[in-house]
Write an enzyme that holds these catalytic residues in place. Sequence first.
Site, PDB file in Angstrom:
ATOM      1  N   LYS A  14      -4.531   8.790  -4.609  1.00 15.54           N
ATOM      2  CA  LYS A  14      -5.130   7.802  -3.700  1.00 15.54           C
ATOM      3  C   LYS A  14      -4.276   7.676  -2.436  1.00 15.54           C
ATOM      4  O   LYS A  14      -3.129   8.150  -2.391  1.00 15.54           O
ATOM      5  CB  LYS A  14      -5.229   6.445  -4.407  1.00 15.54           C
ATOM      6  CG  LYS A  14      -3.885   5.849  -4.794  1.00 15.54           C
ATOM      7  CD  LYS A  14      -4.063   4.571  -5.623  1.00 15.54           C
ATOM      8  CE  LYS A  14      -2.726   4.025  -6.061  1.00 15.54           C
ATOM      9  NZ  LYS A  14      -2.859   2.855  -6.940  1.00 15.54           N
TER      10      LYS A  14
ATOM     11  N   TYR B  64      15.703  -1.892  22.838  1.00 20.03           N
ATOM     12  CA  TYR B  64      14.927  -3.109  23.064  1.00 20.03           C
ATOM     13  C   TYR B  64      15.629  -4.332  22.492  1.00 20.03           C
ATOM     14  O   TYR B  64      16.218  -4.276  21.406  1.00 20.03           O
ATOM     15  CB  TYR B  64      13.556  -3.008  22.398  1.00 20.03           C
ATOM     16  CG  TYR B  64      12.575  -2.099  23.089  1.00 20.03           C
ATOM     17  CD1 TYR B  64      12.183  -2.321  24.405  1.00 20.03           C
ATOM     18  CD2 TYR B  64      12.017  -1.023  22.405  1.00 20.03           C
ATOM     19  CE1 TYR B  64      11.260  -1.495  25.030  1.00 20.03           C
ATOM     20  CE2 TYR B  64      11.080  -0.192  23.018  1.00 20.03           C
ATOM     21  CZ  TYR B  64      10.713  -0.432  24.333  1.00 20.03           C
ATOM     22  OH  TYR B  64       9.804   0.379  24.935  1.00 20.03           O
TER      23      TYR B  64
HETATM   24  C1  LIG Z   1      -1.919   3.291  -7.986  1.00 19.65           C
HETATM   25  C2  LIG Z   1      -2.192   3.139  -9.424  1.00 19.65           C
HETATM   26  C3  LIG Z   1      -1.436   3.836 -10.376  1.00 19.65           C
HETATM   27  C4  LIG Z   1      -0.200   4.633 -10.015  1.00 19.65           C
HETATM   28  O1  LIG Z   1       0.897   3.756  -9.972  1.00 19.65           O
HETATM   29  P1  LIG Z   1       2.388   4.256  -9.650  1.00 19.65           P
HETATM   30  O2  LIG Z   1       3.223   3.040  -9.733  1.00 19.65           O
HETATM   31  O3  LIG Z   1       2.342   4.823  -8.264  1.00 19.65           O
HETATM   32  O4  LIG Z   1       2.703   5.288 -10.668  1.00 19.65           O
HETATM   33  C5  LIG Z   1      -1.804   3.733 -11.703  1.00 19.65           C
HETATM   34  N1  LIG Z   1      -2.866   2.964 -12.079  1.00 19.65           N
HETATM   35  C6  LIG Z   1      -3.588   2.260 -11.202  1.00 19.65           C
HETATM   36  C7  LIG Z   1      -4.713   1.418 -11.672  1.00 19.65           C
HETATM   37  C8  LIG Z   1      -3.274   2.317  -9.852  1.00 19.65           C
HETATM   38  O5  LIG Z   1      -3.993   1.597  -8.975  1.00 19.65           O
END
Ligand SMILES: *Cc1c(COP(=O)(O)O)cnc(C)c1O
Length: 361
Positions: free
Chosen positions: A35, A256
């Site tokens: 994702k 800055y």
């Molecule tokens: C993003 C996500 C994961 C992965 O989690 P990590 O901490 O990056 O391993 C697993 N399960 C769900 C439901 C998620 O949204």
Amino acid sequence: MSRPARAIVDLDALRHNYQLAQSLAPNARALGVVKANAYGHGAVAAAQALEPLVPAFAVACMEEALELRAAGLQKPILLLEGAFTADEIETAAAHNCWLMVSNREQAEEMVNARPSAPLQLWLKADTGMHRLGLTPQQVPELYRRLQALPHVQGPIVIATHFAVADEPELDFTRQQIECLQQINRDLQAPLSLANSAGILAWPGSHAQYTRPGIMLYGSSPFATEHPLAAQLQAVMTLESKVIDLHQVAAGESVGYGRRWIAQKDSIIATVAIGYGDGYPRHAPDGTPVLVNGQRCPLAGRVSMDMITVDVTTLPSVNVGDAVELWGKQLPINEVAASAGTISYELVTRMPLRAPRHYLHR
Ligand SMILES: *Cc1c(COP(=O)(O)O)cnc(C)c1O
């Protein structure tokens, strides 16, 4: 000639980390969580590297799944937040996507749907995160109702998500595991609990499917040292070059807001990377930056396109010298901690401007 800021993405390291996740939970099938553009690494390239290894991918939404399909990826794709609208049920059926069902509304839409192909469902149980998922009381009835639908392929997987798996000393994760096992006592469904921290720290959570995300990209989910996380290999190295050098006399300021004031005569290296490339603007003075492989402190506010680094202690620095912002030699967790955030945020906020350069495609 081009601007030297770029993110090197090592796909061998990605595969290594996936295999570590798989070997730590040998009886579970590990989904490749890609994702948010594979946590900023490039969803298509990451998924192509993982496709021969994974049973399925996981993404947050249909748009992310369709990007993978358009690139020719074939493995099933779990939509972690399920269908946002009823018409996405048909899109999921047409594109071999698995759907999470997290609430009564999504369950009703599934009951009423007439998709053109049977669907693989996951049912989300809320065991204490209180963000998504059905209550433990709702799960058995809805599970049986959905499983009986002619357009649902069995068996439905029951999933839950951990709130504090990254803090292994806390007992709450064990309570969440027990809660899910209790829910499943009569159903005997396949289960999925573990994110990266669950895989690394909670063997009792491995079950039938794991969902590794951040660990695939080589970053530890823990705030402190962990022996298994030490086996991860950094996938992304954010690098650039020194583009200018300045002698700054004691009492003069840099950048800055004049945030950094020289305590003594100093040499400041200007590096072509900034918050417009994903480097955190909140990074304070002293945040480590590797110049020619040597740690030097950030000096002055992060600009959109540049940062300034105090290189006074280095024996010699020249325009064109190599700089690493995080990656193989400088753990991203250190930079994230210095900037008051986590590696997840740094990588997912990487904009397109910093070109991704892939090794070992
Ligand atoms: C993003 C996500 C994961 C992965 O989690 P990590 O901490 O990056 O391993 C697993 N399960 C769900 C439901 C998620 O949204």
